[in-house]
Design a protein around this motif. Structure first.
Motif, short mmCIF file in Angstrom:
data_model
loop_
_atom_site.label_atom_id
_atom_site.label_comp_id
_atom_site.label_asym_id
_atom_site.label_seq_id
_atom_site.Cartn_x
_atom_site.Cartn_y
_atom_site.Cartn_z
N VAL A 172 0.86 -1.18 0.00
CA VAL A 172 0.00 0.00 0.00
C VAL A 172 0.90 1.23 0.00
O VAL A 172 1.64 1.46 0.95
CB VAL A 172 -0.94 0.03 1.23
N LYS A 173 0.84 2.00 -1.09
CA LYS A 173 1.67 3.20 -1.22
C LYS A 173 0.81 4.45 -1.11
O LYS A 173 -0.28 4.51 -1.68
CB LYS A 173 2.40 3.21 -2.57
N LEU A 174 1.33 5.42 -0.40
CA LEU A 174 0.64 6.70 -0.26
C LEU A 174 0.91 7.56 -1.50
O LEU A 174 2.06 7.76 -1.88
CB LEU A 174 1.12 7.43 1.00
N LEU A 175 -0.16 8.06 -2.11
CA LEU A 175 0.00 8.96 -3.25
C LEU A 175 -0.21 10.42 -2.85
O LEU A 175 0.47 11.30 -3.35
CB LEU A 175 -1.00 8.59 -4.36
N GLY A 176 -1.17 10.65 -1.97
CA GLY A 176 -1.45 12.02 -1.54
C GLY A 176 -2.00 12.05 -0.13
O GLY A 176 -3.00 11.38 0.17
N LYS A 177 -1.35 12.80 0.74
CA LYS A 177 -1.81 12.92 2.13
C LYS A 177 -3.14 13.67 2.19
O LYS A 177 -3.48 14.45 1.31
CB LYS A 177 -0.79 13.67 2.96
N CYS A 178 -3.89 13.42 3.26
CA CYS A 178 -5.12 14.17 3.52
C CYS A 178 -5.11 14.57 5.00
O CYS A 178 -5.09 13.70 5.88
CB CYS A 178 -6.35 13.34 3.21
N PRO A 179 -5.11 15.87 5.31
CA PRO A 179 -5.00 16.32 6.70
C PRO A 179 -6.27 16.06 7.50
O PRO A 179 -7.33 15.81 6.93
CB PRO A 179 -4.74 17.81 6.56
N PRO A 180 -6.20 16.15 8.82
CA PRO A 180 -7.36 15.89 9.68
C PRO A 180 -8.53 16.83 9.41
O PRO A 180 -9.68 16.48 9.70
CB PRO A 180 -6.80 16.10 11.10
N GLU A 181 -8.26 18.03 8.88
CA GLU A 181 -9.35 18.99 8.64
C GLU A 181 -10.10 18.72 7.33
O GLU A 181 -10.87 19.55 6.85
CB GLU A 181 -8.81 20.43 8.62
N TYR A 182 -9.89 17.54 6.73
CA TYR A 182 -10.67 17.14 5.55
C TYR A 182 -12.15 17.33 5.87
O TYR A 182 -12.66 16.77 6.84
CB TYR A 182 -10.37 15.68 5.23
N PRO A 183 -12.86 18.15 5.09
CA PRO A 183 -14.21 18.58 5.51
C PRO A 183 -15.31 17.53 5.39
O PRO A 183 -16.39 17.72 5.94
CB PRO A 183 -14.50 19.76 4.58
#
Length: 457
Positions: A93-104
């Motif tokens: 499993v590779k990460l392509l794009g992070k998503c921060p905790p404030e994802y709405p």
């Protein structure tokens, strides 16, 4: 990067036991002592792909477990533990794009009203992936219907000098700078790009009639723009419009075509979007599928406007707007006719000419025009339809009564000089149709970036 669509992995049984790579966004994450579960979506399927991570064999980056993160997963395709689909036993499993905790997009905040404030992200929810997948299928079905029946697809101008509806609700098109000095309106437009007043098209009908006099059967499917200061759940400033024009067709002919087309497209949506329609039936409008099947299997009713007014005047119902002959029917009246009287779609015909457009064929009674609105249960008017006035003198008279600028319509008038024929057409607002088949009750929720009064996000 080389990968398979989630739809293919879920539905292609030949992939069972094979190694596959998928890419998508994490929708949910669940964890236990030995195994983690990711649900991944890539937009190609309403269903998500479950990814199983054996914690003894694979260490998962915590960033890959966050809702909204994009990942690339390689693993073995195996039969799903529940149901008939498949899931993926992860090897990498590779990460392509992070998503921060404030994802709405969080469960506690995802009301439709809130999602309208983030149109760039709302498509990642179940509701909107379903809406826009249905919208796409419906658009393809419309093109298919007309192609199969030998209509020719025409692209009519978006910038025009004529107001098809004659209501003055056009957006002005100009290249003149702010604050330009002009002695008169005529001088202002003379110095503008086109040398005359121009606006965004409210309809492709007038140009469509031109094409129909050469090809017999044509249709347009494109954007229309109306500067109507209305902020209701059924109006947009920019919307998509399906408008066929058919030469040698009178009102009964175009009514038959409108009914046939509507049933064709509804049937296509029900057949090609079963998961989405099940979702709408369960969570948006209970009984939606039954309603649509009833429409497909019903013979639409036809009711004269005068008769409809009499029915409404005798109705045991408290209407907000009073009903008298000559009034334009309101949504409450339309819903009463379809839901309480006919209990199916109904074409209301022969409206008073005073409340309809200049181009509609005048009936012999001198009071009404050969026009019809198709009313459907749950929403009211969905199609506006008419036979066009083919008599030059009557058309000119109707335009003069409305004090219209005849010079802007000379080409349209010429059609009545050179081989005029009976011809008819209709307009279907595509967003209203999508609302109807999905059960969504706000037009802003069926268009990608809604344009309305004080809103251009």
């Amino acid at each position: 990067m080389k990968h398979l669509d989630v739809y293919q992995v879920l539905n292609d049984k030949s992939l069972l036991g094979q190694t596959a790579t998928v890419c998508g966004w994490v929708r949910t994450f669940r964890d236990s002592s030995a195994v983690s579960f990711l649900e991944v979506a890539d937009g190609t399927s309403f269903s998500r792909l479950q990814v199983v991570v054996d914690k003894n064999a694979l260490s998962l980056d915590p960033e890959c477990a966050k809702t909204g993160a994009s990942v690339c997963v390689t693993g073995e395709v195996v039969k799903a533990f529940k149901g008939e689909g498949a899931e993926l036993n992860a090897k990498e499993v590779k990460l392509l794009g992070k998503c921060p905790p404030e994802y709405p997009i969080q469960k506690k905040r995802t009301t439709l009203e809130f999602l309208r404030s983030i149109p760039h992200l709302r498509l990642r929810t179940n509701t909107f992936t379903a809406v826009f997948r249905v919208r796409s299928v419906a658009a393809q079905a419309i093109h298919r219907y007309f192609h199969e029946n030998r209509y020719y697809y025409m692209n009519t101008p978006i910038i025009t000098a004529s107001d098809c509806e004659g209501a003055g609700e056009m957006f002005r098109v100009t290249t003149q700078p702010y604050g330009v000095k002009a002695a008169s309106e005529a001088e202002y437009y003379k110095n503008d790009f086109f040398g005359q007043k121009a606006g965004l098209s409210v309809s492709g009908q007038l140009e469509g009639e031109v094409a129909a006099t050469a090809f017999s059967k044509i249709y347009t499917f494109g954007p229309s723009f109306r500067a109507e200061n209305s902020n209701t759940t059924r109006h947009l400033a920019e919307f998509w419009h399906i408008e066929p024009e058919v030469a040698f067709a009178e009102l009964p002919d175009i009514i038959e075509i409108a009914e046939e087309m509507l049933k064709y497209v509804i049937r296509a949506v029900l057949e090609e979007c079963p998961e989405e329609m099940n979702f709408f039936d369960a969570f948006v409008e209970k009984g939606l599928k039954e309603k649509l099947l009833h429409v497909v299997n019903s013979e639409f009713a036809v009711c004269d406007y005068t008769e409809a007014v009499e029915i409404l005047k005798k109705a045991d119902a408290a209407f907000q707007y009073p009903v008298e002959w000559g009034c334009d029917l309101q949504t409450e009246h339309e819903k009463y006719l379809t839901e309480c009287v006919f209990k199916k779609p109904v074409f209301v015909t022969n409206y008073p000419k005073a409340i309809k457009s200049f181009y509609m064929k005048q009936n012999p009674d001198g009071k009404t025009v050969a026009a019809t609105d198709l009313l459907v249960p749950g929403i009211g008017e969905i199609i506006g339809c008419s036979e066009r006035e083919a008599d030059l003198d009557k058309l000119v008279s109707a335009m003069k009564e409305r004090n219209m600028d005849m010079s802007a319509y000379q080409q349209y008038l010429d059609l009545r000089l050179f081989g005029s024929v009976p011809h008819s057409g209709f307009g279907l607002g595509f967003e209203r149709f999508v609302m109807y088949v999905t059960g969504m009750d706000n037009i802003r929720d069926v268009t990608l970036f809604p344009r309305s009064v004080n809103n251009i996000m």
